[in-house]
Design an enzyme around this catalytic site. Structure first.
Site, PDB file in Angstrom:
ATOM      1  CG  ASP A   1      23.415 -80.581   0.794  1.00 51.78           C
ATOM      2  OD1 ASP A   1      23.547 -79.211   0.360  1.00 51.78           O
ATOM      3  OD2 ASP A   1      23.689 -80.087   1.560  1.00 51.78           O
TER       4      ASP A   1
ATOM      5  CD  GLU B   1      22.097 -74.597   2.363  1.00 47.78           C
ATOM      6  OE1 GLU B   1      21.859 -73.503   2.573  1.00 47.78           O
ATOM      7  OE2 GLU B   1      21.906 -75.977   2.456  1.00 47.78           O
TER       8      GLU B   1
END
Length: 385
Positions: free
Chosen positions: A73, A135
């Protein structure tokens, strides 16, 4: 033919995998690269199925091995002025521009290429890839993968988290507690404001208390000189409350965080903050019995503090050819989750620098990618020897 790290990076950047958005197309690409070479692949999906972790193993089906860990991400681009499309990799003057190039798709690209190279050689020790989601919003996604691995009788031996360190070895980072304080007052007309309890005023007093606790930590708290800020920190980032100027607000929310060095227990810091919150609210309860400040945890991840002679540090020194120099990074990583959740030696090392990420025209240099490729080649040699 094995694609270059830059070619793989171009495909990764093209997927706009902003946190909470789907990363499945990126994982499909990774699987399409790795399944034909015999990689063993598992997905661990979010409850709504929109995104997932990917666990990949190359080499023998045996305990141990090295994990290359990276999140897929990226942070949003809204409100940023880019010189080019952030989701198209652009090469210019020895730099690769695009969202996530530094944080941390450059490392993920190098890890995917390393897996392809490893699959072409008879490895004696397994190579694992852990590609996670979400994350950037608190190391949330990796938890399901760690839980699954922790239930297995055989675990990997050590982990390298490829966050951007300029290809230097990082032994640790602070832990983080993300928290929300909800201040409950009593509504009223602003013309009669003293007859009500303004939740924003409660919030302002609470922020003052956070500042006092921060000052206390900076003067009296434990210290770790390896950090730029060598003590634990408390930071308020957002405050929300009120609907109209002529209404005394009855609710206020404050988002704040604790970032602790290994020597400090964040729960002990939080306990003192909760005592402060109760003291602030209790001053008003004789007139407003429901006055309170409630504090809830939003997310958390543990810190990391690896010993200088830990297995992951020794491995990185061998394959990088570095001496004793190490650092600790200011930002959080999934390294603490691997270390705490699996009990395995973990270190941080990856291409690029964090001050190049999270902003317009994010980039990683071609030289940093080359250094990472060299590290990966030496790692494969280690696993093959």
């Amino acid at each position: 033919m094995i694609p270059s790290t830059a070619d793989i990076l171009a495909r990764l950047v093209a997927e706009p995998t902003v946190s909470r958005a789907s990363n499945l197309a990126l994982l499909d690409y990774a699987e399409a690269l790795l399944r034909p070479v015999g990689a063993r692949i598992e997905r661990f999906a979010h409850a709504d199925g929109s995104r997932a972790n990917l666990w990949v193993t190359i080499g023998p089906d045996e305990p141990g091995g090295v994990v290359l860990s990276g999140h897929t991400d990226v942070v949003p681009v809204e409100g940023q002025e880019w010189s080019h499309d952030p989701f198209t990799l652009t090469e210019r003057e020895g730099r690769y521009y695009g969202r996530g190039t530094a944080d941390m798709k450059g490392f993920v690209a190098a890890a995917l290429r390393a897996a392809l190279i490893g699959a072409s050689r008879p490895l004696k020790i397994p190579l694992h890839l852990a590609l996670s989601y979400d994350e950037e919003i608190g190391c949330i996604g990796i938890r399901s993968l760690i839980t699954a691995l922790a239930r297995r009788p055989a675990r990997p031996a050590l982990c390298i988290v490829g966050e951007p360190t300029g290809m230097r070895i990082a032994t640790g980072h602070k832990g983080k507690l993300a928290l929300r304080a909800c201040c409950h007052g009593q509504a009223g007309h602003s013309a009669l404001a003293p007859n009500a309890l303004n939740a924003l005023h409660l919030g302002a007093a609470f922020i003052n208390a956070l500042q006092a606790r921060q000052e206390e930590l900076s003067i009296e708290g434990a210290r770790d000189p390896d950090y730029d800020i060598p003590y634990s920190t408390i930071h308020a980032g957002m405050m929300r409350g009120g609907t109209a100027l002529n209404i005394v607000p009855n609710r206020c929310e404050i988002d704040f965080e604790i970032r602790n060095i290994a020597e400090d227990d964040p729960q002990e810091i939080l306990a003192r903050i909760k005592a402060d919150a109760n003291a602030i609210a209790s001053r008003h309860r004789s007139r407003f019995p429901t006055a309170c400040i409630e504090i809830d945890e939003v997310s958390a991840y543990p810190g990391l503090s690896a010993a200088p002679d830990a297995p992951a540090i020794r491995l990185l020194r061998r394959i990088l050819g570095d001496g004793d120099a190490t650092l600790k990074v200011a930002f959080g990583t999934e390294g603490g989750v691997f270390n705490e959740g699996l009990g395995i030696s973990t270190a941080i090392c990856g291409p690029g620098f964090m001050d190049q990420g999270h902003k317009p025209d994010e980039f990683v240099s071609a030289d940093q990618l080359r250094q990472c490729d060299r590290m990966m080649a030496r790692l494969i040699d280690e696993l093959h020897a």
